[in-house]
Design an enzyme around this catalytic site. Structure first.
Site, PDB file in Angstrom:
ATOM      1  N   HIS A  25       0.818  -1.218   0.000  1.00  0.00           N
ATOM      2  CA  HIS A  25       0.000   0.000   0.000  1.00  0.00           C
ATOM      3  C   HIS A  25       0.852   1.269   0.000  1.00  0.00           C
ATOM      4  O   HIS A  25       0.538   2.247   0.684  1.00  0.00           O
ATOM      5  CB  HIS A  25      -0.937   0.041   1.204  1.00  0.00           C
ATOM      6  CG  HIS A  25      -1.691  -1.219   1.468  1.00  0.00           C
ATOM      7  ND1 HIS A  25      -2.086  -2.079   0.476  1.00  0.00           N
ATOM      8  CD2 HIS A  25      -2.116  -1.771   2.629  1.00  0.00           C
ATOM      9  CE1 HIS A  25      -2.732  -3.100   1.011  1.00  0.00           C
ATOM     10  NE2 HIS A  25      -2.749  -2.946   2.305  1.00  0.00           N
ATOM     11  N   HIS A  79      -9.190  -9.589  12.007  1.00  0.00           N
ATOM     12  CA  HIS A  79      -9.067  -8.464  11.074  1.00  0.00           C
ATOM     13  C   HIS A  79      -9.311  -8.994   9.676  1.00  0.00           C
ATOM     14  O   HIS A  79      -8.748 -10.019   9.287  1.00  0.00           O
ATOM     15  CB  HIS A  79      -7.670  -7.864  11.210  1.00  0.00           C
ATOM     16  CG  HIS A  79      -7.375  -6.712  10.302  1.00  0.00           C
ATOM     17  ND1 HIS A  79      -8.335  -5.818   9.883  1.00  0.00           N
ATOM     18  CD2 HIS A  79      -6.209  -6.290   9.736  1.00  0.00           C
ATOM     19  CE1 HIS A  79      -7.778  -4.910   9.101  1.00  0.00           C
ATOM     20  NE2 HIS A  79      -6.499  -5.175   8.993  1.00  0.00           N
ATOM     21  N   GLU A  81      -8.830  -7.411   6.636  1.00  0.00           N
ATOM     22  CA  GLU A  81      -8.055  -6.956   5.486  1.00  0.00           C
ATOM     23  C   GLU A  81      -7.556  -8.192   4.736  1.00  0.00           C
ATOM     24  O   GLU A  81      -7.268  -9.232   5.331  1.00  0.00           O
ATOM     25  CB  GLU A  81      -6.887  -6.087   5.947  1.00  0.00           C
ATOM     26  CG  GLU A  81      -6.238  -5.311   4.827  1.00  0.00           C
ATOM     27  CD  GLU A  81      -5.255  -4.261   5.329  1.00  0.00           C
ATOM     28  OE1 GLU A  81      -4.708  -3.541   4.476  1.00  0.00           O
ATOM     29  OE2 GLU A  81      -5.043  -4.165   6.543  1.00  0.00           O
ATOM     30  N   ASP A  83      -5.002  -9.438   3.410  1.00  0.00           N
ATOM     31  CA  ASP A  83      -3.800 -10.219   3.709  1.00  0.00           C
ATOM     32  C   ASP A  83      -4.027 -11.165   4.887  1.00  0.00           C
ATOM     33  O   ASP A  83      -3.198 -12.039   5.153  1.00  0.00           O
ATOM     34  CB  ASP A  83      -2.594  -9.316   3.964  1.00  0.00           C
ATOM     35  CG  ASP A  83      -2.857  -8.212   4.967  1.00  0.00           C
ATOM     36  OD1 ASP A  83      -4.005  -7.741   5.053  1.00  0.00           O
ATOM     37  OD2 ASP A  83      -1.915  -7.798   5.660  1.00  0.00           O
ATOM     38  N   HIS A 146      -6.373  -1.011  12.676  1.00  0.00           N
ATOM     39  CA  HIS A 146      -6.515   0.224  11.923  1.00  0.00           C
ATOM     40  C   HIS A 146      -7.684   0.193  10.953  1.00  0.00           C
ATOM     41  O   HIS A 146      -7.804   1.079  10.105  1.00  0.00           O
ATOM     42  CB  HIS A 146      -5.210   0.535  11.172  1.00  0.00           C
ATOM     43  CG  HIS A 146      -4.855  -0.530  10.147  1.00  0.00           C
ATOM     44  ND1 HIS A 146      -4.540  -0.225   8.860  1.00  0.00           N
ATOM     45  CD2 HIS A 146      -4.802  -1.872  10.237  1.00  0.00           C
ATOM     46  CE1 HIS A 146      -4.254  -1.330   8.178  1.00  0.00           C
ATOM     47  NE2 HIS A 146      -4.413  -2.321   8.996  1.00  0.00           N
ATOM     48  N   ASP A 165      -3.222  -6.489  13.634  1.00  0.00           N
ATOM     49  CA  ASP A 165      -2.165  -5.701  12.982  1.00  0.00           C
ATOM     50  C   ASP A 165      -1.378  -4.827  13.955  1.00  0.00           C
ATOM     51  O   ASP A 165      -0.400  -4.203  13.558  1.00  0.00           O
ATOM     52  CB  ASP A 165      -2.770  -4.825  11.882  1.00  0.00           C
ATOM     53  CG  ASP A 165      -2.738  -5.507  10.516  1.00  0.00           C
ATOM     54  OD1 ASP A 165      -2.168  -6.598  10.422  1.00  0.00           O
ATOM     55  OD2 ASP A 165      -3.285  -4.940   9.563  1.00  0.00           O
ATOM     56  N   TYR A 192       6.758   0.436  10.929  1.00  0.00           N
ATOM     57  CA  TYR A 192       5.393  -0.082  10.817  1.00  0.00           C
ATOM     58  C   TYR A 192       4.410   0.875  11.495  1.00  0.00           C
ATOM     59  O   TYR A 192       3.365   1.218  10.929  1.00  0.00           O
ATOM     60  CB  TYR A 192       5.360  -1.464  11.470  1.00  0.00           C
ATOM     61  CG  TYR A 192       4.072  -2.227  11.342  1.00  0.00           C
ATOM     62  CD1 TYR A 192       3.891  -3.161  10.321  1.00  0.00           C
ATOM     63  CD2 TYR A 192       3.045  -2.070  12.258  1.00  0.00           C
ATOM     64  CE1 TYR A 192       2.718  -3.899  10.219  1.00  0.00           C
ATOM     65  CE2 TYR A 192       1.872  -2.794  12.165  1.00  0.00           C
ATOM     66  CZ  TYR A 192       1.711  -3.703  11.152  1.00  0.00           C
ATOM     67  OH  TYR A 192       0.556  -4.431  11.051  1.00  0.00           O
ATOM     68  N   HIS A 225       1.705  -9.717  11.660  1.00  0.00           N
ATOM     69  CA  HIS A 225       2.888  -9.558  10.814  1.00  0.00           C
ATOM     70  C   HIS A 225       4.134  -9.579  11.690  1.00  0.00           C
ATOM     71  O   HIS A 225       4.169  -8.955  12.752  1.00  0.00           O
ATOM     72  CB  HIS A 225       2.865  -8.226  10.056  1.00  0.00           C
ATOM     73  CG  HIS A 225       1.785  -8.078   9.037  1.00  0.00           C
ATOM     74  ND1 HIS A 225       1.759  -8.819   7.872  1.00  0.00           N
ATOM     75  CD2 HIS A 225       0.699  -7.273   8.995  1.00  0.00           C
ATOM     76  CE1 HIS A 225       0.702  -8.471   7.161  1.00  0.00           C
ATOM     77  NE2 HIS A 225       0.036  -7.537   7.823  1.00  0.00           N
TER      78      HIS A 225
END
Length: 398
Positions: A25, A79, A81, A83, A146, A165, A192, A225
């Site tokens: 991103h 989450h 998102e 990924d 987020h 995240d 990050y 991550h």
């Protein structure tokens, strides 16, 4: 590519390493990333989070090294998102689409919207618990940390926080834990935070207060991550507290681009002015530094100067890119100034000041505009702008 490991009795890390990704991103990921997922064995077997879609087969292969994936009874999605949710359809097809997915209310909405399919959603929020045999899973809403769907899962008996995240890093590497890599991981964690979570710093402060009120024992933090924090989880929690306060330090970041070296000469003169006041300074040419590395340096800077030549009545394209990126992350508590060279109309400084105003940053000088090539007197003006930035910053911090 990722060896499943037991991180606590009956708790396994089964995610995947993405060695190849170099852009996330607009954030540079020079050392790749991981998509972490966690398998908890017990009276019912629970999978916490999944992985990016094209790593779905690898996730199933990792799980298969421990149990038959069909023996997974429950999925928790912290989450949504892509990924972390991209392989949900593949996983559910394998284990049975009637099995429950525990997630936030917005998480259920997102998964349905992503895949145009309804699963057996079990909506949970702060204070809800899931008791399975001798294990208790508790849920904590972390909306806008987020994404609107974000939540944490806490495994009480093992004192493990599965933090989605938050507390992560884009780092593939070859190690699993903080004590294996040491302080080398902190620059990754800092980058990050600066590029993903800075915008949500007020929410981070609120979350840290909420977690403190819950008085949770945290022996391990497992983000989605990067590495797992098991040796000293408080280290990353304390770092988030510091970063989210956005308290300025004695540091100036000077960002610039240049067409015919005039703005570059101005930038170097401003840098010399800052240095003359014994204030730390970073000079960052946007052609040489990635926007996400610039943002990382801005995180703890007390002052920023941005320089651009005027091109077609506007700021230079790479400066526009960086300013758009910075505006989206909303840094606070900075003093700022603009500078730039021009040939005819000279709008760049005015445009940069408008950007600063939109970010509610403190402009300490109208800015320095120089037509064509700066002479000795012009460079002295730039030097004095650097001095002014440094002195104003020192006064602010005193």
């Amino acid at each position: 590519m990722y060896k499943p490991i037991e991180i606590a009795k009956g708790v396994f890390s089964v995610g995947c390493r993405d060695w190849d990704i170099r852009d996330f991103h607009g954030y540079s990921t020079y050392e790749g990333t991981t998509y972490n997922a966690f398998l908890v064995l017990g009276e019912k077997n629970v999978l916490i989070d999944t992985v990016k879609e094209h790593f779905g087969d690898e996730l199933l292969a990792n799980i298969s090294k421990i149990i038959d994936p069909k023996l997974i009874d429950i999925v928790i999605s912290n989450h949504t998102e892509m990924d972390h949710s991209g392989s949900i359809p593949k996983l559910m097809h394998k284990i049975g689409e009637d099995k429950p997915i525990y997630c936030s209310k917005m998480g259920a909405k997102n998964i349905e919207a992503h895949f145009n399919r309804k699963f057996n959603f079990q909506v949970v929020g702060t204070g809800d618990t899931l008791k399975i045999g001798n294990r208790t899973f508790s849920f904590l809403d972390t909306k806008m940390l987020h994404w609107p769907d974000s939540m944490f899962t806490y495994l009480a008996e093992e004192a493990i926080l599965f933090s989605s995240d938050a507390f992560g890093q884009h780092y593939a590497g070859d190690m699993f834990f903080d004590d294996e890599i040491g302080d080398e991981i902190m620059p990754h964690a800092r980058k990050y935070y600066a590029n993903i979570l800075l915008h949500f710093s007020p929410r981070v402060q609120a979350l840290l207060k909420d977690v403190a009120k819950l008085n949770l024992k945290i022996d391990m933090i497992c983000p989605d991550h990067g590495i797992i924090w098991r040796d000293n989880p408080s280290k990353i929690i304390d770092a988030y507290d510091t970063w989210s306060r956005q308290e300025p330090t004695r540091k100036v970041v000077i960002i610039f681009d240049s067409m015919w070296e005039s703005t570059a000469k101005m930038a170097r003169a401003i840098t010399s002015g800052v240095e003359s006041e014994d204030v730390n300074v970073r000079l960052m040419n946007t052609r040489k530094w990635h926007r996400s590395d610039i943002m990382t340096e801005i995180l703890d800077a007390g002052a920023i100067a941005v320089g651009s030549p005027t091109l077609n009545n506007n700021i230079f394209p790479v400066i526009a890119d960086v300013m758009t990126y910075i505006k989206g992350l909303r840094p606070q508590n900075k003093i700022v100034a603009a500078f730039g060279s021009y040939g005819w109309s000279g709008e760049a400084v005015k445009i940069l000041n408008k950007d600063f105003e939109e970010m509610k940053l403190t402009i300490i000088d109208p800015g320095v505009k120089i037509q064509y090539v700066p002479d000795e007197a012009d460079l002295e003006r730039c030097f004095e702008l650097g001095v002014k930035l440094a002195k104003t910053l020192k006064e602010k911090l005193s």
